[in-house]
Design a protein around this motif. Structure first.
Motif, PDB file in Angstrom:
ATOM      1  N   ASP A 117      -5.640  -6.676   6.477  1.00 27.80           N
ATOM      2  CA  ASP A 117      -5.214  -7.966   5.926  1.00 27.80           C
ATOM      3  C   ASP A 117      -4.530  -8.790   7.025  1.00 27.80           C
ATOM      4  N   ASP A 118      -4.956 -10.066   7.167  1.00 28.85           N
ATOM      5  CA  ASP A 118      -4.329 -10.921   8.190  1.00 28.85           C
ATOM      6  C   ASP A 118      -3.286 -11.865   7.596  1.00 28.85           C
ATOM      7  N   TYR A 119      -3.026 -11.744   6.277  1.00 30.81           N
ATOM      8  CA  TYR A 119      -1.974 -12.499   5.577  1.00 30.81           C
ATOM      9  C   TYR A 119      -2.181 -14.014   5.626  1.00 30.81           C
ATOM     10  N   ALA A 120      -3.406 -14.449   5.740  1.00 34.44           N
ATOM     11  CA  ALA A 120      -3.695 -15.891   5.749  1.00 34.44           C
ATOM     12  C   ALA A 120      -3.235 -16.515   4.432  1.00 34.44           C
ATOM     13  N   GLY A 121      -2.481 -17.597   4.542  1.00 33.71           N
ATOM     14  CA  GLY A 121      -1.933 -18.267   3.367  1.00 33.71           C
ATOM     15  C   GLY A 121      -0.682 -17.620   2.830  1.00 33.71           C
ATOM     16  N   ARG A 122      -0.264 -16.515   3.483  1.00 36.70           N
ATOM     17  CA  ARG A 122       0.942 -15.784   3.052  1.00 36.70           C
ATOM     18  C   ARG A 122       1.774 -15.372   4.268  1.00 36.70           C
ATOM     19  N   GLU A 123       1.710 -16.209   5.304  1.00 34.74           N
ATOM     20  CA  GLU A 123       2.333 -15.853   6.582  1.00 34.74           C
ATOM     21  C   GLU A 123       3.837 -15.627   6.476  1.00 34.74           C
ATOM     22  N   LYS A 124       4.526 -16.391   5.647  1.00 30.75           N
ATOM     23  CA  LYS A 124       5.990 -16.305   5.562  1.00 30.75           C
ATOM     24  C   LYS A 124       6.473 -15.253   4.573  1.00 30.75           C
ATOM     25  N   THR A 125       5.557 -14.659   3.843  1.00 30.74           N
ATOM     26  CA  THR A 125       5.951 -13.670   2.826  1.00 30.74           C
ATOM     27  C   THR A 125       5.383 -12.303   3.196  1.00 30.74           C
ATOM     28  N   ALA A 126       4.146 -12.035   2.787  1.00 33.08           N
ATOM     29  CA  ALA A 126       3.515 -10.766   3.140  1.00 33.08           C
ATOM     30  C   ALA A 126       3.390 -10.601   4.648  1.00 33.08           C
ATOM     31  N   GLY A 127       3.241 -11.711   5.354  1.00 30.09           N
ATOM     32  CA  GLY A 127       3.045 -11.650   6.800  1.00 30.09           C
ATOM     33  C   GLY A 127       4.320 -11.552   7.611  1.00 30.09           C
ATOM     34  N   ASP A 128       5.477 -11.471   6.948  1.00 29.14           N
ATOM     35  CA  ASP A 128       6.750 -11.413   7.683  1.00 29.14           C
ATOM     36  C   ASP A 128       7.615 -10.288   7.119  1.00 29.14           C
ATOM     37  N   THR A 129       7.134  -9.043   7.283  1.00 29.73           N
ATOM     38  CA  THR A 129       7.871  -7.889   6.780  1.00 29.73           C
ATOM     39  C   THR A 129       7.950  -6.808   7.850  1.00 29.73           C
TER      40      THR A 129
ATOM     41  N   HIS B 134      -2.949  -3.711   2.300  1.00 22.17           N
ATOM     42  CA  HIS B 134      -2.410  -4.879   3.013  1.00 22.17           C
ATOM     43  C   HIS B 134      -1.723  -4.466   4.316  1.00 22.17           C
ATOM     44  N   GLY B 135      -2.061  -3.291   4.812  1.00 17.01           N
ATOM     45  CA  GLY B 135      -1.435  -2.796   6.034  1.00 17.01           C
ATOM     46  C   GLY B 135      -0.010  -2.334   5.841  1.00 17.01           C
ATOM     47  N   PHE B 136       0.420  -2.095   4.575  1.00 15.39           N
ATOM     48  CA  PHE B 136       1.813  -1.773   4.266  1.00 15.39           C
ATOM     49  C   PHE B 136       2.020  -0.295   3.935  1.00 15.39           C
ATOM     50  N   PHE B 137       3.316   0.118   4.049  1.00 12.55           N
ATOM     51  CA  PHE B 137       3.850   1.248   3.304  1.00 12.55           C
ATOM     52  C   PHE B 137       5.105   0.702   2.611  1.00 12.55           C
ATOM     53  N   ASP B 138       5.697   1.449   1.726  1.00 10.06           N
ATOM     54  CA  ASP B 138       6.864   1.078   0.929  1.00 10.06           C
ATOM     55  C   ASP B 138       6.459   0.279  -0.317  1.00 10.06           C
ATOM     56  N   LYS B 139       7.375  -0.554  -0.857  1.00 15.25           N
ATOM     57  CA  LYS B 139       7.153  -1.179  -2.182  1.00 15.25           C
ATOM     58  C   LYS B 139       7.709  -2.604  -2.204  1.00 15.25           C
ATOM     59  N   ARG B 140       8.574  -2.978  -3.139  1.00 16.48           N
ATOM     60  CA  ARG B 140       9.386  -4.190  -3.177  1.00 16.48           C
ATOM     61  C   ARG B 140       8.685  -5.457  -3.661  1.00 16.48           C
ATOM     62  N   PHE B 141       7.473  -5.702  -3.229  1.00 20.58           N
ATOM     63  CA  PHE B 141       6.774  -6.934  -3.603  1.00 20.58           C
ATOM     64  C   PHE B 141       6.313  -6.940  -5.064  1.00 20.58           C
ATOM     65  N   ILE B 142       6.077  -8.142  -5.575  1.00 19.68           N
ATOM     66  CA  ILE B 142       5.478  -8.324  -6.897  1.00 19.68           C
ATOM     67  C   ILE B 142       3.973  -8.058  -6.864  1.00 19.68           C
ATOM     68  N   TYR B 143       3.416  -7.857  -5.685  1.00 21.49           N
ATOM     69  CA  TYR B 143       1.992  -7.581  -5.560  1.00 21.49           C
ATOM     70  C   TYR B 143       1.631  -6.274  -6.289  1.00 21.49           C
ATOM     71  N   GLU B 144       0.386  -6.171  -6.706  1.00 22.90           N
ATOM     72  CA  GLU B 144      -0.051  -5.134  -7.636  1.00 22.90           C
ATOM     73  C   GLU B 144       0.309  -3.707  -7.235  1.00 22.90           C
TER      74      GLU B 144
ATOM     75  N   GLN C 123      -9.635  15.962   9.550  1.00 21.73           N
ATOM     76  CA  GLN C 123     -10.361  15.028   8.700  1.00 21.73           C
ATOM     77  C   GLN C 123      -9.740  13.630   8.781  1.00 21.73           C
ATOM     78  N   GLU C 124     -10.572  12.606   8.839  1.00 23.32           N
ATOM     79  CA  GLU C 124     -10.077  11.234   8.803  1.00 23.32           C
ATOM     80  C   GLU C 124     -10.136  10.750   7.359  1.00 23.32           C
ATOM     81  N   LEU C 125      -8.974  10.481   6.787  1.00 27.39           N
ATOM     82  CA  LEU C 125      -8.909  10.044   5.399  1.00 27.39           C
ATOM     83  C   LEU C 125      -9.290   8.575   5.293  1.00 27.39           C
ATOM     84  N   PRO C 126      -9.819   8.152   4.138  1.00 22.48           N
ATOM     85  CA  PRO C 126     -10.306   6.774   3.993  1.00 22.48           C
ATOM     86  C   PRO C 126      -9.201   5.732   4.081  1.00 22.48           C
ATOM     87  N   TYR C 127      -9.577   4.561   4.566  1.00 22.19           N
ATOM     88  CA  TYR C 127      -8.661   3.431   4.666  1.00 22.19           C
ATOM     89  C   TYR C 127      -8.856   2.512   3.458  1.00 22.19           C
ATOM     90  N   PRO C 128      -7.778   1.877   3.000  1.00 20.69           N
ATOM     91  CA  PRO C 128      -7.948   0.913   1.905  1.00 20.69           C
ATOM     92  C   PRO C 128      -8.702  -0.320   2.381  1.00 20.69           C
TER      93      PRO C 128
END
Length: 546
Positions: free
Chosen positions: A241-253, A356-366, A231-236
């Motif tokens: 996410d291309d991290y536009a406007g957040r290149e140095k933060t969300a886009g650099d992990t 946002h294409g992530f796993f793990d945690k750490r950010f202040i994002y929701e 089974q292919e499970l759903p994607y968020p």
């Protein structure tokens, strides 16, 4: 005449004694009743459990990976929608929960080079123990030092107290013991054994039941290994996410889908490899420039394959957590303990499930900021109720003490929200939660940042070797894709939030300079465990599982 007076005096004396005895018995009965009415508390915390994976919170995996026992707690209790972590990483969150204080007060800032939790300081289990509660801890501790305030404990002792899913080693009241089996089931076995011995006593109990799952390396129980094999499970929705406007933060992990290593993907290690060569092969993919792509797959196909492998393993480990919560609920029902037992279900923070294409945690994002938090307490908490107050994990300790009627001289930065459990309004309650994350560059290369989250906005300042501010209007942009920090329409909002953030930093005594904050990030507080004869590869191997 003398005889009559003597008789009267005797009657009065007997009456006084009788009344006195009656009063004493009444007081004793009242004390006994009060003791019996003090609630039992079972605090359940699953490591890296997130709201997106609980069907009481979210429909993403409804009908696929339902969580019936967690959902039952929400149906029979109160579900909290805005419980937020103050530092989204395992050890520091646990320290904040235990002490009711922020990281800069309890001294436990980060996992990597974070040292050991100062066990000499006050924690809420110690206060429960001193106040007549029987106390216990089972499962994951992950604070380096030995737990205090527990009559009995049995916690994961291996891999820097991360523990292992299979045949784990536990520390049982100061002695290491090797157990056979699957950790989630074993931890519940220990908890139920303790309840059988202690739950029928006159004393109330406090039990911390803290699962390793669903923490990396996401190893399911055998019966759930192939649960969604075809089974292919759903994607968020934010998977790409291309991290536009957040290149140095969300886009650099280092926590995107590109950073799963071969061991994460459960790839079979070549038989001819051993030692450091074996470990290097297994951990390929964890570093920049290394991406695991099976032969014959395109980059995009491989990215989706990595997500599918991860999400299936993650959800399968939660399946076992949910099963075992059901075992605890059944025990309470079968032994007449449901009505006087308060159950708390939470995590040490949220987690990204491809968001946002992530796993793990750490950010202040929701997704990592917001913690699951459900409370069932019949007779006090209304079944099927919901709370939307802004609550922080530093509030857990004062609230649990308040519910149990335990007073303490300890001044905590957290505040009790016990009235909210009764459906009452919290007077003069906070309108913003302060957040601060320190660890860098290990693990996952997330820039240290502090910020504020209100009921509508998130404002963050990333400061270590960049100087970036971000603002999100969570009402208009719940997925937090648009950084509005330079939007002129939000200029007044930014000004107001920065002022409010500054007030909170002063209130919590965390208004240091950026240089001082960077020193905390750079400081080596020591390893969480002493290293005895381990190689560099051994340490890297352990850290890869964090």
């Amino acid at each position: 005449m003398k005889l009559k007076i003597l008789t009267c005096l005797t009657f009065v004396f007997i009456s006084i004694v009788a009344v006195s005895c009656k009063d004493s018995k009444s007081e004793a009965k009242e004390e006994a009743t009060t003791e019996q009415e003090r609630p039992n508390i079972i605090y359940i915390m699953a490591d890296d459990l997130t709201t997106q994976a609980i069907t009481a919170y979210n429909d993403r995996f409804k009908g696929i990976a339902d969580t019936p026992n967690m959902d039952r707690l929400a149906k029979e209790g109160m579900i909290f929608q805005d419980v937020l972590v103050t530092n989204a990483i395992c050890g520091p969150s646990r320290a904040a929960i235990l002490t009711g204080d922020y990281s800069h007060v309890n001294g436990y800032y980060k996992n990597e080079s974070g040292g050991k939790f100062d066990a000499s300081q006050w924690t809420f289990p110690q206060q429960f123990q001193k106040s007549g509660y029987k106390t216990s801890l089972f499962g994951k501790w992950h604070l380096g030092s030995e737990p205090k305030g527990f009559d009995e404990f049995k916690y994961h002792a291996s891999a820097g107290q991360q523990g292992h899913y299979w045949d784990p080693t536990y520390n049982e009241n100061g002695k290491e013991v090797k157990e056979k089996g699957y950790a989630t089931n074993l931890t519940t076995n220990f908890a139920l054994d303790w309840l059988r011995k202690n739950s029928q006593d006159e004393k109330p109990f406090l039990m911390l039941l803290q699962y390793k799952a669903p923490h990396r390396p996401w190893e399911p129980d055998k019966k759930y290994e192939e649960l969604w094999e075809d089974q292919e499970l759903p994607y968020p929705s934010t998977f790409n996410d291309d991290y536009a406007g957040r290149e140095k933060t969300a886009g650099d992990t280092d926590m995107t889908m590109d950073f799963f290593h071969r061991r994460d993907m459960k790839m079979k290690t070549p038989d001819d490899l051993e030692g450091s060569a074996k470990r290097r092969w297994e951990l390929y993919g964890a570093k920049r420039g290394e991406v695991v792509i099976p032969e014959g797959m395109s980059k995009e196909e491989a990215r989706k394959w990595r997500y599918q492998t991860f999400i299936k393993d993650y959800l399968a480990t939660i399946k076992s957590v949910d099963d075992n919560i059901g075992r605890v609920l059944d025990y309470l029902d079968e032994n007449g303990l449901t009505e006087n037992t308060m159950i708390v279900l939470t995590s040490d923070q949220g987690f990204y499930l491809g968001d946002h294409g992530f796993f793990d945690k750490r950010f202040i994002y929701e997704e990592s900021l917001r913690m699951p938090f459900i409370v069932r307490y019949p007779g006090t908490v209304e079944a099927g109720s919901e709370n939307t107050d802004l609550i922080a994990n530093i509030d857990f300790a004062p609230t649990l003490l308040d519910v149990a009627g335990i007073e303490t001289d300890k001044k905590m930065q957290g505040e009790s929200f016990a009235k909210a459990l009764e459906g009452k309004e919290l007077e003069n309650w906070r309108d913003g939660v302060y957040y601060h994350y320190y660890e860098f560059p290990y693990w996952h290369h997330v820039q240290p940042h502090y910020g504020i989250r209100t009921d509508r906005y998130t404002l963050a300042h990333f400061y270590y070797n960049i100087d970036e501010w971000e603002l999100y209007d969570n009402r208009q942009d719940p997925e937090q894709l648009n950084n509005l920090i330079d939007d002129p329409e939000y200029a007044d909002v930014v000004k107001e939030l920065k002022a409010k953030l500054k007030e909170l930093m002063k209130k919590y005594h965390d208004d240091k300079s950026l240089e001082e904050f960077r020193e905390i990030t750079d400081k080596d507080f020591g390893d969480i465990v002493e290293r005895k004869g381990e190689t560099v590869e051994d340490i890297i191997n352990e850290k890869s599982e964090k």
